[in-house]
Design a protein around this motif. Structure first.
Motif, PDB file in Angstrom:
ATOM      1  N   ASP A 165      34.196  30.534  27.722  1.00  0.00           N
ATOM      2  CA  ASP A 165      34.921  30.421  29.002  1.00  0.00           C
ATOM      3  C   ASP A 165      34.457  31.527  29.953  1.00  0.00           C
ATOM      4  O   ASP A 165      35.059  32.580  30.062  1.00  0.00           O
ATOM      5  CB  ASP A 165      36.446  30.435  28.823  1.00  0.00           C
ATOM      6  CG  ASP A 165      36.971  31.738  28.286  1.00  0.00           C
ATOM      7  OD1 ASP A 165      38.038  32.168  28.726  1.00  0.00           O
ATOM      8  OD2 ASP A 165      36.297  32.352  27.434  1.00  0.00           O
ATOM      9  N   GLY A 166      33.350  31.269  30.584  1.00  0.00           N
ATOM     10  CA  GLY A 166      32.751  32.252  31.490  1.00  0.00           C
ATOM     11  C   GLY A 166      33.611  32.507  32.717  1.00  0.00           C
ATOM     12  O   GLY A 166      34.364  31.635  33.159  1.00  0.00           O
ATOM     13  N   SER A 167      33.473  33.738  33.261  1.00  0.00           N
ATOM     14  CA  SER A 167      34.267  34.082  34.454  1.00  0.00           C
ATOM     15  C   SER A 167      33.398  34.817  35.469  1.00  0.00           C
ATOM     16  O   SER A 167      32.730  35.795  35.134  1.00  0.00           O
ATOM     17  CB  SER A 167      35.449  34.960  34.037  1.00  0.00           C
ATOM     18  OG  SER A 167      36.165  35.392  35.178  1.00  0.00           O
ATOM     19  N   ILE A 168      33.428  34.328  36.695  1.00  0.00           N
ATOM     20  CA  ILE A 168      32.737  35.009  37.794  1.00  0.00           C
ATOM     21  C   ILE A 168      33.805  35.538  38.749  1.00  0.00           C
ATOM     22  O   ILE A 168      34.693  34.784  39.166  1.00  0.00           O
ATOM     23  CB  ILE A 168      31.798  34.047  38.557  1.00  0.00           C
ATOM     24  CG1 ILE A 168      30.773  33.423  37.604  1.00  0.00           C
ATOM     25  CG2 ILE A 168      31.097  34.777  39.702  1.00  0.00           C
ATOM     26  CD1 ILE A 168      29.880  32.371  38.252  1.00  0.00           C
ATOM     27  N   VAL A 169      33.718  36.829  39.066  1.00  0.00           N
ATOM     28  CA  VAL A 169      34.687  37.428  39.991  1.00  0.00           C
ATOM     29  C   VAL A 169      33.930  38.065  41.154  1.00  0.00           C
ATOM     30  O   VAL A 169      33.082  38.932  40.949  1.00  0.00           O
ATOM     31  CB  VAL A 169      35.565  38.484  39.276  1.00  0.00           C
ATOM     32  CG1 VAL A 169      36.534  39.131  40.273  1.00  0.00           C
ATOM     33  CG2 VAL A 169      36.348  37.858  38.113  1.00  0.00           C
ATOM     34  N   PHE A 170      34.230  37.613  42.343  1.00  0.00           N
ATOM     35  CA  PHE A 170      33.667  38.207  43.561  1.00  0.00           C
ATOM     36  C   PHE A 170      34.643  39.251  44.090  1.00  0.00           C
ATOM     37  O   PHE A 170      35.827  39.234  43.756  1.00  0.00           O
ATOM     38  CB  PHE A 170      33.455  37.130  44.629  1.00  0.00           C
ATOM     39  CG  PHE A 170      32.332  36.167  44.310  1.00  0.00           C
ATOM     40  CD1 PHE A 170      31.033  36.454  44.683  1.00  0.00           C
ATOM     41  CD2 PHE A 170      32.585  34.980  43.633  1.00  0.00           C
ATOM     42  CE1 PHE A 170      29.996  35.573  44.389  1.00  0.00           C
ATOM     43  CE2 PHE A 170      31.564  34.093  43.338  1.00  0.00           C
ATOM     44  CZ  PHE A 170      30.261  34.397  43.723  1.00  0.00           C
ATOM     45  N   THR A 171      34.140  40.149  44.957  1.00  0.00           N
ATOM     46  CA  THR A 171      35.036  41.140  45.557  1.00  0.00           C
ATOM     47  C   THR A 171      35.114  40.911  47.056  1.00  0.00           C
ATOM     48  O   THR A 171      34.102  40.935  47.766  1.00  0.00           O
ATOM     49  CB  THR A 171      34.540  42.570  45.279  1.00  0.00           C
ATOM     50  OG1 THR A 171      34.337  42.700  43.868  1.00  0.00           O
ATOM     51  CG2 THR A 171      35.574  43.583  45.737  1.00  0.00           C
ATOM     52  N   THR A 172      36.326  40.666  47.520  1.00  0.00           N
ATOM     53  CA  THR A 172      36.544  40.380  48.923  1.00  0.00           C
ATOM     54  C   THR A 172      37.305  41.537  49.571  1.00  0.00           C
ATOM     55  O   THR A 172      37.360  42.652  49.031  1.00  0.00           O
ATOM     56  CB  THR A 172      37.273  39.011  49.069  1.00  0.00           C
ATOM     57  OG1 THR A 172      37.431  38.715  50.442  1.00  0.00           O
ATOM     58  CG2 THR A 172      38.618  38.997  48.376  1.00  0.00           C
ATOM     59  N   ASN A 216      40.649  40.943  46.166  1.00  0.00           N
ATOM     60  CA  ASN A 216      40.715  41.914  47.257  1.00  0.00           C
ATOM     61  C   ASN A 216      41.428  43.138  46.683  1.00  0.00           C
ATOM     62  O   ASN A 216      42.626  43.102  46.449  1.00  0.00           O
ATOM     63  CB  ASN A 216      41.520  41.329  48.421  1.00  0.00           C
ATOM     64  CG  ASN A 216      41.878  42.390  49.447  1.00  0.00           C
ATOM     65  OD1 ASN A 216      41.230  43.447  49.520  1.00  0.00           O
ATOM     66  ND2 ASN A 216      42.899  42.127  50.238  1.00  0.00           N
ATOM     67  N   PRO A 217      40.670  44.235  46.447  1.00  0.00           N
ATOM     68  CA  PRO A 217      41.303  45.388  45.790  1.00  0.00           C
ATOM     69  C   PRO A 217      42.392  46.029  46.652  1.00  0.00           C
ATOM     70  O   PRO A 217      43.311  46.635  46.127  1.00  0.00           O
ATOM     71  CB  PRO A 217      40.146  46.376  45.599  1.00  0.00           C
ATOM     72  CG  PRO A 217      38.899  45.684  46.002  1.00  0.00           C
ATOM     73  CD  PRO A 217      39.257  44.470  46.786  1.00  0.00           C
ATOM     74  N   GLY A 218      42.287  45.870  47.984  1.00  0.00           N
ATOM     75  CA  GLY A 218      43.187  46.604  48.875  1.00  0.00           C
ATOM     76  C   GLY A 218      42.733  48.052  48.976  1.00  0.00           C
ATOM     77  O   GLY A 218      41.843  48.496  48.233  1.00  0.00           O
ATOM     78  N   PRO A 245      44.473  46.046  35.579  1.00  0.00           N
ATOM     79  CA  PRO A 245      45.081  44.878  34.922  1.00  0.00           C
ATOM     80  C   PRO A 245      44.630  43.540  35.527  1.00  0.00           C
ATOM     81  O   PRO A 245      44.350  42.589  34.790  1.00  0.00           O
ATOM     82  CB  PRO A 245      46.588  45.112  35.118  1.00  0.00           C
ATOM     83  CG  PRO A 245      46.714  46.608  35.148  1.00  0.00           C
ATOM     84  CD  PRO A 245      45.487  47.085  35.878  1.00  0.00           C
ATOM     85  N   LEU A 246      44.482  43.463  36.847  1.00  0.00           N
ATOM     86  CA  LEU A 246      44.037  42.197  37.465  1.00  0.00           C
ATOM     87  C   LEU A 246      42.584  41.875  37.085  1.00  0.00           C
ATOM     88  O   LEU A 246      42.237  40.718  36.801  1.00  0.00           O
ATOM     89  CB  LEU A 246      44.191  42.274  38.992  1.00  0.00           C
ATOM     90  CG  LEU A 246      43.687  41.055  39.772  1.00  0.00           C
ATOM     91  CD1 LEU A 246      44.392  39.770  39.326  1.00  0.00           C
ATOM     92  CD2 LEU A 246      43.871  41.257  41.277  1.00  0.00           C
ATOM     93  N   TYR A 247      41.736  42.903  37.059  1.00  0.00           N
ATOM     94  CA  TYR A 247      40.332  42.690  36.682  1.00  0.00           C
ATOM     95  C   TYR A 247      40.236  42.203  35.235  1.00  0.00           C
ATOM     96  O   TYR A 247      39.436  41.319  34.904  1.00  0.00           O
ATOM     97  CB  TYR A 247      39.528  43.992  36.888  1.00  0.00           C
ATOM     98  CG  TYR A 247      39.238  44.276  38.349  1.00  0.00           C
ATOM     99  CD1 TYR A 247      40.224  44.751  39.194  1.00  0.00           C
ATOM    100  CD2 TYR A 247      37.975  44.044  38.887  1.00  0.00           C
ATOM    101  CE1 TYR A 247      39.968  44.995  40.540  1.00  0.00           C
ATOM    102  CE2 TYR A 247      37.710  44.287  40.233  1.00  0.00           C
ATOM    103  CZ  TYR A 247      38.709  44.768  41.048  1.00  0.00           C
ATOM    104  OH  TYR A 247      38.441  44.992  42.380  1.00  0.00           O
ATOM    105  N   ALA A 265      44.968  42.607  44.746  1.00  0.00           N
ATOM    106  CA  ALA A 265      45.311  43.555  43.677  1.00  0.00           C
ATOM    107  C   ALA A 265      46.496  44.439  44.062  1.00  0.00           C
ATOM    108  O   ALA A 265      47.095  45.069  43.205  1.00  0.00           O
ATOM    109  CB  ALA A 265      44.106  44.421  43.337  1.00  0.00           C
ATOM    110  N   GLN A 266      46.802  44.468  45.367  1.00  0.00           N
ATOM    111  CA  GLN A 266      47.924  45.297  45.823  1.00  0.00           C
ATOM    112  C   GLN A 266      48.827  44.466  46.736  1.00  0.00           C
ATOM    113  O   GLN A 266      48.361  43.492  47.331  1.00  0.00           O
ATOM    114  CB  GLN A 266      47.423  46.502  46.613  1.00  0.00           C
ATOM    115  CG  GLN A 266      46.549  47.445  45.822  1.00  0.00           C
ATOM    116  CD  GLN A 266      46.177  48.671  46.669  1.00  0.00           C
ATOM    117  OE1 GLN A 266      47.007  49.278  47.322  1.00  0.00           O
ATOM    118  NE2 GLN A 266      44.906  49.028  46.642  1.00  0.00           N
TER     119      GLN A 266
END
Ligand code: NDP
Length: 273
Positions: A165-172, A216-218, A245-247, A265-266
């Motif tokens: 179950d692959g996961s791709i996470v972008f940062t906005t 979006n880390p905030g 925790p979100l990551y 994230a915030q």
């Protein structure tokens, strides 16, 4: 048919924005046996993510511009007794389809699999009106923040598709959802990242187990934040570690089936960039 004025823009903008499920606690072995690539792993949020993924059992691939910083993160992970990472020094400014392919072959040979890809590296660029923005600078920001993420995703997709179950996470960023004066190429690049995430998630949904989301880390206490807000006291902003925790949630099986969302994230009031 709705007229332009009847659209509720607040509701529209919030349509796909999610937050970490309340009370989420990552298990100690959440990422055991997984291989996760983190771009910009030498500093800030990427460094925190690499250390946190390794602490939960992952073999982390540390990709970044400054080799010394990557070596320091490597040493920290090994000293803590976590799985030995792989260091890939690379300036994304100069990433081409060929160098991306070579990188994929290295991962295949060295580790044989890829379960997660965190697109975290980014350039802030200039904080200046569009009217004055240097075209060269604009292109650099778009190359690092968007084009490199596209190239890496494209070349690594076959490996990610083979993962259970692959996961791709972008940062906005919040300026990737609503434009703001003087944020120039950075804001535009983050709009593009949101678009790439949604497009890819939609394409992969029915045909693979790979999920695709954005965080979006905030406002976070890092070098980039200090460069964007030099007058701000960094201590008033949360640390990168506090966002982990979100990551972890998005990289581990707990988020299986969750795809196509942009996460905060915030809480919204503190997400300024
Ligand atoms: P930092 O500037 O602290 O870290 C960015 C990392 O990306 C560094 O390790 C840097 O490497 C790496 N990087 C930059 N350019 C390149 C390149 N050309 N090739 C390879 N690596 C590169 O930023 P943050 O940790 O603050 O930001 C992480 C992500 O979070 C970014 O996508 C940013 O846009 C996003 N974000 C951050 C917010 C904040 O408040 N901090 C708010 C909203 C979004 P090196 O150190 O070697 O230069």
């Amino acid at each position: 048919k709705k007229s332009y004025k009847s659209i509720d823009w607040t509701e529209f903008q919030m349509k796909n924005i999610k937050t970490l499920p309340a009370g989420y606690q990552p298990s100690e072995k959440l990422l055991e046996e997984r291989v996760i690539l983190v771009t910009g792993a030498g500093d800030g949020i990427g460094r925190a993510a690499a250390r946190s993924f390794a602490a939960h059992g992952a073999t982390v691939i540390l990709l970044g511009k400054t080799q010394g910083k990557l070596e320091q993160v490597y040493d920290e992970i090994v000293a803590a007794g976590h799985p030995e990472p792989l260091i890939l020094p690379l300036d994304l400014q100069y990433l081409t389809p060929d160098s991306a392919k070579a990188l994929t072959e290295t991962i295949e040979q060295e580790l044989g699999r890829l379960d997660g890809l965190l697109h975290n590296a980014a350039l802030l660029g200039s904080v200046t009106p569009v009217a004055n923005y240097s075209p060269e600078r604009w292109q650099q920001v778009m190359q690092v923040n968007v084009h490199a993420a596209f190239l890496l995703t494209q070349t690594l997709l076959p490996l990610l598709t083979q993962a259970p179950d692959g996961s791709i996470v972008f940062t906005t960023s919040s300026v990737g959802r609503q434009g703001r004066a003087f944020w120039g190429a950075y804001a535009v690049s983050k709009f593009a990242v949101e678009g790439l995430m949604e497009t890819l998630a939609d394409e992969l949904e029915e045909v693979t187990a790979v999920r695709v989301n954005a965080i979006n880390p905030g406002a976070t206490r890092t070098r980039m934040r200090a460069a964007a807000y030099p007058g701000e006291n960094p201590a008033t902003r949360p640390t990168a570690d506090s966002l982990m925790p979100l990551y972890l949630y998005l990289m581990g099986t707990d988020s299986e089936g969750v795809s196509g969302y942009s996460f905060d994230a915030q809480p919204p009031l503190t997400t300024q960039a």
